[in-house]
Scaffold this active site. Sequence first.
Site, mmCIF file in Angstrom:
data_model
loop_
_atom_site.group_PDB
_atom_site.id
_atom_site.type_symbol
_atom_site.label_atom_id
_atom_site.label_comp_id
_atom_site.label_asym_id
_atom_site.label_seq_id
_atom_site.Cartn_x
_atom_site.Cartn_y
_atom_site.Cartn_z
ATOM 1 N N LYS A 1 26.350 31.742 29.795
ATOM 2 C CA LYS A 1 27.498 32.046 28.938
ATOM 3 C C LYS A 1 27.365 33.480 28.417
ATOM 4 O O LYS A 1 26.262 33.938 28.108
ATOM 5 C CB LYS A 1 27.539 31.092 27.737
ATOM 6 C CG LYS A 1 27.823 29.644 28.069
ATOM 7 C CD LYS A 1 27.810 28.794 26.799
ATOM 8 C CE LYS A 1 27.976 27.323 27.105
ATOM 9 N NZ LYS A 1 29.327 26.999 27.590
ATOM 10 N N ARG B 1 29.233 16.952 32.560
ATOM 11 C CA ARG B 1 29.697 15.887 33.463
ATOM 12 C C ARG B 1 28.555 15.349 34.322
ATOM 13 O O ARG B 1 28.596 14.199 34.769
ATOM 14 C CB ARG B 1 30.856 16.399 34.313
ATOM 15 C CG ARG B 1 30.535 17.512 35.267
ATOM 16 C CD ARG B 1 31.769 18.282 35.720
ATOM 17 N NE ARG B 1 32.332 19.078 34.641
ATOM 18 C CZ ARG B 1 33.433 19.815 34.758
ATOM 19 N NH1 ARG B 1 34.082 19.856 35.909
ATOM 20 N NH2 ARG B 1 33.879 20.515 33.733
#
Length: 507
Positions: free
Chosen positions: A281, A355
């Site tokens: 990030k 996920r």
Amino acid sequence: MTALTLKPAAAPGPADAIVIGVAKAGTGPVVAPGAEAVDQAYDGGLAGVLKTLGASGAEGELTKLPAPAGLDAPLVVAVGLGAEPEADAGYDAEALRRAAGVAARGLSGTKKAAFALPVDGPGALAAIAEGVLLGAYAFDAYKESPKDEQAKSDGAPLGEAVLLGGAEGEDGYQAAVDRAVAVGEELNRARDLVNTPPNDLDPEAFAAIAQAAADEHGLTIEVLDEQALKDGGYGGILGVGGGSAATPRLVKLAYKHPEAEKHLAYVGKGITYDSGGISLKPAGHNETMKCDMAGAAAVFAAVVAAARLGLKVEVTGWLALAENMPSGSATRPGDVLRMYSGKTVEVLNTDAEGRLVLADALWAASAEEPDAIVDVATLTGAMMLALGSRTFGVMANDDAFRTAVHEAAEETGEPAWQMPLPAHLRKGMDSPVADIANMGERMGGGLVAGLFLREFVGEGITWAHLDIAGPAFNDGGAFGYTPKGGTGTAVRTLVRLAEQAADGDLG
């Protein structure tokens, strides 16, 4: 934690402040029911005094004024309830909850306050009780304690709230307060977890907290450490946690009432810190990533709350805990992971890690064949773009269940919105080397994530997915009963679903 006391409106007793409600009407502020004795102390002119001071009754407004002679409190706190309801209509529970939260936060440093807000039944009293507990919340574990005793007192949360309008012995009122205390305390525990810095809350530490709660409340717990995850073939959780020195965990926390007829499984994403991994990030996007375990915190709190409430239901919480870090042992874009289900996943972006851990936990939860599974996750920035920072998305493989979850959220005061799972978006996750990729089309990314998770839900099991990326962490100013920082989003929805299942009202 603020202590709650229940008393009839006619006998509030002495306090440091008395809180009243003020509604917004066309002619100016209107004193709400419950404040008759206070208005009488102002010779019936309290509304005029408030108007002179600039109060309007708007939601979130707080006005403090000295009390006149005749009241057992030196301070009157008038809190806005928003628009005055129609004749014969009571005040909305969420309006009461928010008003109580605003007042409780505004009374930090106060030892005792009486709340004389409108109460037309146990439901209203429960909303006020919740608002007080959630609004008075403060996280100061890492702040140096003031050396001056007065400064320490001034910064402390409200000490005691006396709730007026329902006597302790009256049917339903004490039970409503007791429920509010159980849910409020566990929701605040979830907030504490979200606010705890990642250097003190890694997967092992989170699992230890769950173990302590299990011991305290008689819950069943199983903790799979790194070796157990390897032995079991949990490739998703291991793939995400492989880059960190803090090894991953899968925690199964279960409560079962002897008379339970329904079994709900709750699955929580627990990324205790998310750097993005190799798909790092950028600066400006990682400073609050300690909150990426908010889903697991909500699941943990909901299971404990169900146990404290003694609900006639079975609730199993699955906490998928890992830290997503870059290193020589981290998963790379292009790697293929073999999941617990046996399916293979091509990892195209290591920052789509939630996920992956959820997929393993969903398959593990499915093996027990519960009546329904609900997963909770700070999953996608796309959901924040779609719904903003205060509303979470609800997806499901069953339209009726999706509606039921949405209605439970709205009933408890948690803004939510139903979202679709468009079949055409599944093709975007086709992989030339694996069964599925962890990324698909960029547009509709929140829906793509939901479609990915659906692949790992057992055949015939009802499932819903809550993407709480927006409301899980409030990096703006406090509002209503919501503080800055961790919010505890989804705890109340999960508890309400468990109550409905216990009562036979869910599916």
